[in-house]
Scaffold this motif. Structure first.
Motif, PDB file in Angstrom:
ATOM      1  N   ALA A 800       1.047  -1.536   0.432  1.00  0.00           N
ATOM      2  CA  ALA A 800       0.223  -0.322   0.186  1.00  0.00           C
ATOM      3  C   ALA A 800       0.917   1.467  -0.041  1.00  0.00           C
ATOM      4  O   ALA A 800       1.525   1.115   0.895  1.00  0.00           O
ATOM      5  CB  ALA A 800      -1.012  -0.289   0.934  1.00  0.00           C
ATOM      6  N   ARG A 801       0.375   1.570  -1.103  1.00  0.00           N
ATOM      7  CA  ARG A 801       1.885   3.958  -1.578  1.00  0.00           C
ATOM      8  C   ARG A 801       0.868   4.564  -0.979  1.00  0.00           C
ATOM      9  O   ARG A 801      -0.231   5.044  -1.932  1.00  0.00           O
ATOM     10  CB  ARG A 801       2.084   2.733  -2.908  1.00  0.00           C
ATOM     11  CG  ARG A 801       3.126   1.718  -3.054  1.00  0.00           C
ATOM     12  CD  ARG A 801       4.176   1.819  -4.180  1.00  0.00           C
ATOM     13  NE  ARG A 801       4.750   0.898  -4.301  1.00  0.00           N
ATOM     14  CZ  ARG A 801       5.688   0.255  -5.441  1.00  0.00           C
ATOM     15  NH1 ARG A 801       5.253   1.450  -6.544  1.00  0.00           N
ATOM     16  NH2 ARG A 801       6.476  -0.554  -5.511  1.00  0.00           N
ATOM     17  N   PHE A 802       0.848   5.410   0.596  1.00  0.00           N
ATOM     18  CA  PHE A 802      -0.055   6.225   0.017  1.00  0.00           C
ATOM     19  C   PHE A 802       0.768   7.843  -0.573  1.00  0.00           C
ATOM     20  O   PHE A 802       0.235   8.084  -1.330  1.00  0.00           O
ATOM     21  CB  PHE A 802       0.017   6.974   1.806  1.00  0.00           C
ATOM     22  CG  PHE A 802      -0.804   5.759   2.421  1.00  0.00           C
ATOM     23  CD1 PHE A 802      -1.762   6.141   2.753  1.00  0.00           C
ATOM     24  CD2 PHE A 802      -0.032   4.466   2.642  1.00  0.00           C
ATOM     25  CE1 PHE A 802      -2.991   5.397   3.418  1.00  0.00           C
ATOM     26  CE2 PHE A 802      -1.113   3.913   3.583  1.00  0.00           C
ATOM     27  CZ  PHE A 802      -2.073   3.884   3.647  1.00  0.00           C
ATOM     28  N   ASP A 803       1.679   7.512  -0.960  1.00  0.00           N
ATOM     29  CA  ASP A 803       2.706   8.785  -1.975  1.00  0.00           C
ATOM     30  C   ASP A 803       2.396   8.258  -3.161  1.00  0.00           C
ATOM     31  O   ASP A 803       2.650   9.133  -3.864  1.00  0.00           O
ATOM     32  CB  ASP A 803       4.022   8.128  -1.302  1.00  0.00           C
ATOM     33  CG  ASP A 803       4.780   7.601  -1.878  1.00  0.00           C
ATOM     34  OD1 ASP A 803       3.959   6.482  -2.157  1.00  0.00           O
ATOM     35  OD2 ASP A 803       5.835   6.883  -1.927  1.00  0.00           O
ATOM     36  N   GLU A 804       1.785   7.259  -3.674  1.00  0.00           N
ATOM     37  CA  GLU A 804       0.996   6.857  -4.700  1.00  0.00           C
ATOM     38  C   GLU A 804      -0.616   7.271  -4.388  1.00  0.00           C
ATOM     39  O   GLU A 804      -0.821   6.876  -6.233  1.00  0.00           O
ATOM     40  CB  GLU A 804       1.933   6.090  -5.654  1.00  0.00           C
ATOM     41  CG  GLU A 804       3.583   6.332  -5.790  1.00  0.00           C
ATOM     42  CD  GLU A 804       4.289   5.188  -5.958  1.00  0.00           C
ATOM     43  OE1 GLU A 804       3.936   4.010  -6.650  1.00  0.00           O
ATOM     44  OE2 GLU A 804       5.825   5.158  -6.098  1.00  0.00           O
ATOM     45  N   SER A 805      -0.600   6.699  -4.161  1.00  0.00           N
ATOM     46  CA  SER A 805      -2.099   6.392  -4.052  1.00  0.00           C
ATOM     47  C   SER A 805      -2.400   5.323  -4.620  1.00  0.00           C
ATOM     48  O   SER A 805      -3.852   5.460  -5.592  1.00  0.00           O
ATOM     49  CB  SER A 805      -3.149   7.471  -4.626  1.00  0.00           C
ATOM     50  OG  SER A 805      -2.901   9.191  -3.601  1.00  0.00           O
ATOM     51  N   THR A 806      -2.087   4.214  -4.725  1.00  0.00           N
ATOM     52  CA  THR A 806      -2.582   2.648  -5.427  1.00  0.00           C
ATOM     53  C   THR A 806      -1.928   1.884  -4.219  1.00  0.00           C
ATOM     54  O   THR A 806      -0.939   1.803  -3.086  1.00  0.00           O
ATOM     55  CB  THR A 806      -1.434   3.000  -6.258  1.00  0.00           C
ATOM     56  OG1 THR A 806      -1.898   1.799  -7.465  1.00  0.00           O
ATOM     57  CG2 THR A 806      -0.376   3.286  -6.219  1.00  0.00           C
ATOM     58  N   VAL A 807      -1.884   0.527  -4.607  1.00  0.00           N
ATOM     59  CA  VAL A 807      -1.527  -0.742  -4.003  1.00  0.00           C
ATOM     60  C   VAL A 807      -1.198  -1.164  -5.079  1.00  0.00           C
ATOM     61  O   VAL A 807      -1.630  -2.137  -6.065  1.00  0.00           O
ATOM     62  CB  VAL A 807      -3.604  -1.274  -3.796  1.00  0.00           C
ATOM     63  CG1 VAL A 807      -2.936  -2.647  -2.932  1.00  0.00           C
ATOM     64  CG2 VAL A 807      -3.929  -0.434  -2.694  1.00  0.00           C
ATOM     65  N   VAL A 808      -0.357  -1.991  -4.350  1.00  0.00           N
ATOM     66  CA  VAL A 808       0.785  -2.616  -6.021  1.00  0.00           C
ATOM     67  C   VAL A 808       0.701  -3.873  -5.903  1.00  0.00           C
ATOM     68  O   VAL A 808       0.955  -4.286  -4.532  1.00  0.00           O
ATOM     69  CB  VAL A 808       2.283  -2.056  -6.382  1.00  0.00           C
ATOM     70  CG1 VAL A 808       2.867  -2.834  -7.145  1.00  0.00           C
ATOM     71  CG2 VAL A 808       2.191  -0.743  -6.785  1.00  0.00           C
ATOM     72  N   CYS A 809       0.324  -5.114  -6.381  1.00  0.00           N
ATOM     73  CA  CYS A 809       0.596  -6.720  -5.890  1.00  0.00           C
ATOM     74  C   CYS A 809       1.972  -7.258  -7.132  1.00  0.00           C
ATOM     75  O   CYS A 809       1.428  -6.384  -8.323  1.00  0.00           O
ATOM     76  CB  CYS A 809      -0.684  -6.921  -6.168  1.00  0.00           C
ATOM     77  SG  CYS A 809      -1.922  -6.557  -4.999  1.00  0.00           S
ATOM     78  N   ASN A 810       2.840  -8.039  -6.985  1.00  0.00           N
ATOM     79  CA  ASN A 810       3.665  -8.322  -6.993  1.00  0.00           C
ATOM     80  C   ASN A 810       4.107  -9.409  -6.867  1.00  0.00           C
ATOM     81  O   ASN A 810       3.642 -10.117  -6.069  1.00  0.00           O
ATOM     82  CB  ASN A 810       4.640  -7.589  -7.415  1.00  0.00           C
ATOM     83  CG  ASN A 810       5.932  -7.480  -8.594  1.00  0.00           C
ATOM     84  OD1 ASN A 810       5.859  -8.351  -9.450  1.00  0.00           O
ATOM     85  ND2 ASN A 810       6.349  -5.896  -8.986  1.00  0.00           N
ATOM     86  N   THR A 811       5.107 -10.442  -7.343  1.00  0.00           N
ATOM     87  CA  THR A 811       5.585 -11.246  -7.682  1.00  0.00           C
ATOM     88  C   THR A 811       7.118 -11.056  -7.204  1.00  0.00           C
ATOM     89  O   THR A 811       7.984 -10.602  -8.488  1.00  0.00           O
ATOM     90  CB  THR A 811       5.411 -12.725  -8.292  1.00  0.00           C
ATOM     91  OG1 THR A 811       3.619 -12.740  -7.587  1.00  0.00           O
ATOM     92  CG2 THR A 811       6.187 -13.844  -7.984  1.00  0.00           C
ATOM     93  N   LYS A 812       8.140 -12.601  -6.773  1.00  0.00           N
ATOM     94  CA  LYS A 812       9.417 -11.442  -6.711  1.00  0.00           C
ATOM     95  C   LYS A 812       9.953 -13.659  -6.951  1.00  0.00           C
ATOM     96  O   LYS A 812       9.825 -14.335  -6.169  1.00  0.00           O
ATOM     97  CB  LYS A 812       9.937 -11.646  -5.657  1.00  0.00           C
ATOM     98  CG  LYS A 812      11.469 -10.968  -4.796  1.00  0.00           C
ATOM     99  CD  LYS A 812      12.362 -10.441  -3.863  1.00  0.00           C
ATOM    100  CE  LYS A 812      13.461 -10.676  -4.166  1.00  0.00           C
ATOM    101  NZ  LYS A 812      14.888  -9.672  -2.632  1.00  0.00           N
TER     102      LYS A 812
END
Length: 1267
Positions: A800-812
């Motif tokens: 959850a990125r408040f500085d970008e107003s977005t939620v990122v889902c990813n895989t490593k």
């Protein structure tokens, strides 16, 4: 107490009887028309003088047949024109030779020793060399004889050889076998006495036996070559005796000590008997007791007993068994001591226990109270056992009862006497026995359809023994000595009198037959033999129920009865207790003692322990105070997950495992062993009450054994019952007060397969830029500037990125981030939130504040997830983990101490549990709990006496000095001159102490002449320097030498375990089939065997079946009809064509050997050490400590397909156990680990999870699925 421990006797009719220490009835040997005069026995081997004054051998009670491997090496040399040829140079070895080439071993000349042996198959090639497979011809190549041979032919290979092997088996089991007479005419020099012993000669080769006999001409004969693998021996050797000595009786002790009695009543002793000279050097005369003559003598380990002509009993003082080979005083003793009682004959058994025949009633007596400290005992106790009634004739036993095959001879006693019409002529039986089994005495096995009637005519029954002769396919291979191996009774069949060697129990015959077959009639005994009888002085056999032995007249005295009656009458009045106050308040109790806390570096800190327990409230604490009374810490007893003994000699200790504390365990040392045992028992009792543990564990239990022999059990059935309303299991993590800003990580014990769910409830800080939740895989070590750990695989990264107003889902993946999926930000700073992540078959479903937020497709398998990470400026209220299977972490595993003392334990899915002690004896779990130092816990049901034997070893090291030769003065950099095997720790014989008072020494310090690598005549091994490879023959460059000393100690304890047979085992494996189980094992000789009749009601089974094999094994595992075994040289095999109809399979097939470059020990090989099978894989521990996994193992492809090697471990492994998706392993440091992420598609799993800090030596997870 051994089930094969037998007391033998002869009655006044010359018939032989046996009495088992685990039974209560005399059993008669099958009568074959031959009476016996004398007997002599060691375990499994009975020698006797028959009524015809010839010597007979009886081998019995061996669960594994005697097998001998014959070897012959075929040698060839390369010739320029012919190639490889059997024509060798004159200086070469024989075409067919021994391994060193010095003996001619032509296959055509290798014959069976006697008629008592049979070949097992034909000659065959050995197709492996040091674990490496050879081609179908089996040739190995070398530059020349006797260079090192290899598997590959090279241009310089001038010679080659291959190994032919063939096994022969002793087939005269459970039958009397005639031994060769001294002359063709056996009546020319008959025998009058025989004695066997020597099974404990100091330093002798294991299996050595010593047989001496006396002829009617007064000659003393020694039987050369007798051993446990050659029970008949080779030939008779005449031992000279002093002039004017006419010997009538001889006795051989376990240490080889020989005493003989003359007709004049004097005694002579053979001196100088040792491992190098089994016949001794000379005779010494021993004076008889004053004014009497000796008529019977018996030799034990540290004792000699005798009976004189006036029926008095004498004990010889000063006998020292371990020193008889080099000390005349130790062999002769120092004087006679008269013992009360009047006896006619006497015999000394195992552990110097004494039996005798009474003068007045001709009954059998046992000398009770004999211990190593008191060899004379205390009193005579009469042996009273039921008597098997005598058979009417020797031919009666030919007829068997199909309704009761185990005791067919007993059934005859319920039927009318049958007139037997045969043309048997026993007069000529001896002549036939010279070259064939004795005629008319072979027990025949009738067909199952044949039922004997009242009017039976057996005139047409074949009594010639031809059915036996047809099995001997090569008559010319019989010994030229005509009578050697003549069999007086064929190998006992299940419907013959093998019941002599069974535990007499009602299960073997019905009540009607047993009442007619057994009686309490008085017997007149003339001879007793106790050489094979081992009496447990703590738990004596059920032979002494007579009133003369146990009745106490004071119990029924009139004055005692009156007092008891008055006490009963005094309590017959009523009292109104309503007006009385509370006398005792129901509170808990406290127990305190002085002790010492032991740290990791074994430094101690004095303290005071205080234990508080309130049984009604089911709560308690353990408080630890400083010596001045200030509190150090207080421990809630519910936090203790295991309690084990961790004592060292002179330091009685227990270890408490507390995984929820910063210190994972507490080691406490007590002032005395008694105090340690009391605290140990109390703490286990309280821990069991706290956790609701009692009775027999469930079938799905995990079993472990500590290095102190404690048997631990974890039963998951209690935790598995904690299921929520939706039918799934939940784990609520304690997150209050945790530091989330730097990251909070917790293990997901069941990974995160479909059906799993994670619920995170918390509150965001007012000032927040980002936070994230990772469902991640295991940490992997990375070597950069220093060793660091990093997570390479993260299947789900929720950021959850408040500085970008977005939620990122990813895989490593493998350390690299994949492409991002972005979603609108649903959170607000300073507000509470609820995040729910559910794993579906193809995707993650993410809900925020109970509303679906998004889905995220799987890019990595969710089963690779091992932990969750929450990081950011927030507070966590709850963290809940839901799973379809029980969630059990190491902190919730309560390990209960079951009782007993074992080295390894194995279980299966129907709850049958077997164990093996250090002396390689097999034990079966009875379902009880307690015993030993756990007295009073769990009751006495199923508790039995247990013993174990361990060997203590120290090494004597010396360095060569140019002036004085080898001395105990080494260089400053050398190892200790008395050390352990590594040389890093000082060990001396004088300072070697026993662990506790339950152990006692059973031998003195002795040089080990069987040290691996070979030794010289004094037991030394030589090397160029420490710690170079050692060898037994000194060469010019050897500057150091060592030799190994050993001493044996025995433990006497109790536990919920019972003996299962007498065969010594190396390894064992179990597999469940509903209410039955398959049990396979490896014997000490490396042979594979399986147990018949193993069920839930009879977990010990019936008997062992032997599997013929040219290979020698060290480990075995069975799963779903697939059987793998590990060879002594590290090779792997599987058993072909195993089925319900053919449980033993057909033959062994070689499996591709694992090859792993990773090694913890560069000097160690990469061969296999042990194996554990699961449904679709084989887990193998290599000799270098690496674990290899063979994938795609099935009943159709038993050898599997590929090898995978586990490299995610820092410490080598010593043991592994698996079943289904459960894989548990023990590392060399004693810690126990569970493999996470094992699935049908990922047989090797993902990572290891620490379960117990140990020290553990063995684990068995072959019950059902725990999680």
């Amino acid at each position: 107490m051994s089930s094969n421990s037998l007391l033998f006797s002869i009655n006044n009719e010359g018939k032989v009887y046996a009495l088992s220490t685990s039974g209560s009835c005399w059993r008669e040997f099958m009568y074959l028309g031959l009476e016996f005069k004398t007997l002599s026995a060691v375990p499994h081997f009975l020698w006797a003088v028959g009524g015809d004054r010839q010597i007979y051998l009886h081998v019995h009670g061996l669960e594994i047949p005697i097998r001998v491997k014959e070897e012959s090496y075929e040698n060839e040399r390369w010739l320029p024109l012919e190639g490889f040829s059997g024509r060798l140079l004159p200086t070469d070895r024989y075409h067919f030779s021994s391994q060193d080439g010095t003996k001619d071993r032509s296959i055509d000349c290798i014959r069976l020793p006697s008629m008592a042996w049979q070949w097992e198959g034909d000659w065959q090639l050995e197709l492996t060399l040091d674990g490496q497979p050879l081609d179908h011809d089996g040739w190995t190549y070398a530059v020349d004889f006797p260079a090192q041979f290899g598997t590959v032919k090279q241009w310089k290979s001038c010679v080659r050889r291959r190994k032919w092997i063939r096994y022969r088996k002793f087939s005269a089991m459970n039958s009397w076998c005639a031994i060769a007479p001294l002359h063709k005419d056996p009546t020319q020099e008959p025998f009058i006495d025989v004695s066997i012993g020597g099974n404990q000669i100091p330093y002798a080769t294991p299996g050595t036996l010593s047989v001496w006999s006396i002829t009617a001409h007064g000659r003393v004969m020694y039987r050369a070559g007798v051993s446990t693998t050659s029970p008949e021996g080779l030939k008779w050797i005449n031992v000279s005796i002093p002039p004017n000595c006419d010997i009538k009786q001889i006795s051989v002790g376990p240490t080889g000590l020989v005493w003989a009695l003359l007709w004049t009543g004097r005694a002579i002793v053979r001196k100088g008997i040792n491992k190098d000279c089994l016949t001794g050097e000379a005779w010494l005369e021993v004076k008889s007791p004053a004014e009497t003559k000796l008529t019977s003598v018996a030799v034990g380990f540290n004792a000699v007993w005798a009976v004189s002509s006036d029926s008095r009993v004498w004990f010889r003082k000063g006998i020292e068994g371990h020193a008889v080979g080099h000390s005349e005083t130790a062999a002769m003793g120092s004087g006679w001591l008269e013992i009360n009682g009047n006896m006619l004959h006497i015999s000394v058994g195992i552990n110097d226990q004494v039996f005798a025949i009474g003068e007045s009633n001709k009954g059998v007596y046992w000398r009770s109270g004999i211990t190593p400290a008191e060899l004379t005992g205390k009193r005579w106790r009469m042996v009273q056992a039921n008597m098997q009634l005598s058979r009417t004739s020797s031919t009666a036993s030919i007829i068997s009862s199909t309704s009761n095959p185990k005791h067919h001879s007993l059934s005859l006693l319920n039927e009318n006497t049958v007139e037997l019409k045969t043309n048997i002529n026993l007069r000529n039986s001896w002549e036939e026995s010279h070259s064939a089994p004795i005629e008319n005495t072979l027990p025949l096995k009738p067909s199952k359809e044949l039922k004997p009637k009242k009017n039976v005519n057996i005139e047409n029954i074949d009594l010639t023994g031809k059915s036996y002769e047809t099995t001997l396919k090569n008559p010319r291979a019989w010994s030229p000595v005509r009578s050697v191996g003549s069999v007086v009774g064929m190998e006992a069949q299940p419907d013959s009198d093998s019941s002599v060697f069974d535990v007499d129990s009602g299960m073997y015959f019905d009540e009607e037959v047993s009442q007619a077959a057994w009686g309490t009639c008085d017997a007149t005994w003339t001879f007793i033999e106790a050489g094979a009888c081992a009496i447990d002085t703590i738990q004596v056999p059920h032979w002494f129920s007579d009133s003369k032995n146990v009745h106490n007249s004071d119990i029924t005295a009139k004055w005692r009865l009156e007092i008891l009656e008055n006490l009963k009458n005094g309590n017959n009045f009523n009292i109104d207790l309503s007006n009385f106050g509370l006398a005792i308040e129901e509170k808990g109790w406290t127990r305190s003692c002085e002790a010492r806390l032991v740290g990791e570096k074994k430094c101690g800190e004095d303290c005071i322990l205080s234990l508080y327990w309130h049984a009604i409230e089911n709560s308690g604490t353990l408080s630890v105070f400083q010596p001045d009374g200030t509190i150090k810490f207080i421990l809630n007893l519910e936090e203790i997950t295991s309690i084990i003994t961790s004592s060292e000699p002179g330091c009685p200790r227990i270890t408490l495992t507390i995984p929820n504390q910063s210190e994972k365990f507490i080691k406490i040392q007590f002032i005395s062993e008694m105090e340690q045992e009391e605290w140990f028992s109390v703490l286990i009792d309280i821990s069991s009450q706290l956790n609701g543990l009692s009775g027999k564990p469930s079938n799905s239990s995990i079993w472990m054994v500590t290095n102190s022999g404690d048997v631990l059990n974890f039963d998951p059935i209690v935790i598995q019952s904690n299921i929520d309303k939706q039918g799934s299991y939940v784990k609520d993590y304690r997150v209050f007060g945790k530091d989330i800003l730097t990251g909070y990580t917790n293990t997901l014990y069941n990974n995160f397969p479909p059906g799993s769910e994670l619920k995170v409830v918390g509150c965001l800080d007012d000032e927040i830029n980002r936070f994230h939740i990772n469902l991640q895989g295991p940490e992997v070590q990375k070597q950069r500037h220093k060793i660091e750990t990093e997570v390479l695989d993260i299947p789900l990264h929720f950021n959850a990125r408040f500085d970008e107003s977005t939620v990122v889902c990813n895989t490593k993946k493998a350390g690299h981030w994949d492409y991002e999926e972005r979603h609108p930000l649903p959170f607000r700073p300073g507000h509470e939130f609820t995040i729910t992540i559910t794993c579906a078959e193809k995707e993650f479903i993410i809900k925020i504040n109970d509303s679906q937020f998004c889905t995220y497709k799987h890019r990595l398998s969710p089963e690779s997830i091992t932990s969750v990470l929450v990081l950011g400026p927030l507070k966590l209220y709850t963290l809940e983990y839901f799973s379809r299977t029980a969630i059990i972490g190491p902190n919730e595993m309560i390990w209960r101490t079951i009782g007993g003392y074992l080295k390894k334990v194995e279980t299966c899915q129907n709850g049958i549990v077997w164990g093996i002690t250090h002396d390689h004896r097999a034990w079966v779990y009875t379902g009880g709990w307690g015993g030993g130092i756990l007295k009073g816990i769990g009751g006495n049901e199923g508790i039995h006496a247990m013993t174990d034997t361990q060997t203590y070893c120290v090494y004597e090291n010396q360095r060569w000095n140019p002036l004085s030769g080898y001395t105990s003065t080494g260089l400053p950099t050398d190892r200790y001159m008395w050390s352990d095997v590594t040389g890093k720790h000082k060990r001396t014989r004088e300072h070697t102490k026993l662990l506790n008072c339950h152990w006692h020494w059973i031998s003195e310090w002795m040089v080990d002449y069987n040290t691996p690598g070979g030794v010289d005549n004094e037991g030394w091994q030589y090397a160029t320097d420490f710690p170079a490879p050692y060898h037994g023959k000194k060469v010019f460059t050897d500057c150091v030498r060592r030799r190994r000393w050993y001493r044996k100690a025995q433990l006497v304890t109790e536990g919920p375990w019972i003996r299962a047979g007498s065969t010594a085992l190396l390894d064992i494996s179990l597999w469940a089939h509903e209410k039955t189980a398959s049990v396979w094992a490896i014997t000490m000789a490396g042979e594979a065997i399986y147990r018949t009749g193993v069920t839930n009601t009879t977990p010990a089974g019936l008997h062992w079946e032997h599997i013929n094999s040219p290979h020698s094994f060290v480990s075995i595992s069975i799963c779903n009809g697939v059987i793998w075994a590990v060879g002594r040289k590290g090779e792997l095999f599987y058993r072909e064509s195993v089925s319900e109809e053919n449980r033993g399979g057909v033959n062994w097939k070689l499996i591709e050997t694992p090859k792993c470059a990773l090694t913890f020990n560069p000097k160690a090989g990469s061969g296999a050490k042990l194996v554990s099978l699961t449904n679709n894989a084989a887990w193998v521990v290599l000799t270098n400590g690496v674990i290899a996994v063979r994938t795609e193992v099935s009943i159709q492809q038993q050898e599997g397909r590929h090898w995978k090697y586990l490299t995610d471990c820092e410490v080598p492994f010593r043991h592994v156990s698996c079943m289904d998706h459960e894989v548990w392993a023990v590392q060399n440091d004693g810690t126990v680990h569970r493999r996470l992420g094992v699935t049908e598609h990922n047989a090797a799993g993902i990572s290891w999870q620490l379960i117990h800090c140990g020290p553990i030596v063995h684990v068995s997870a072959r019950g059902s699925n725990v999680y």
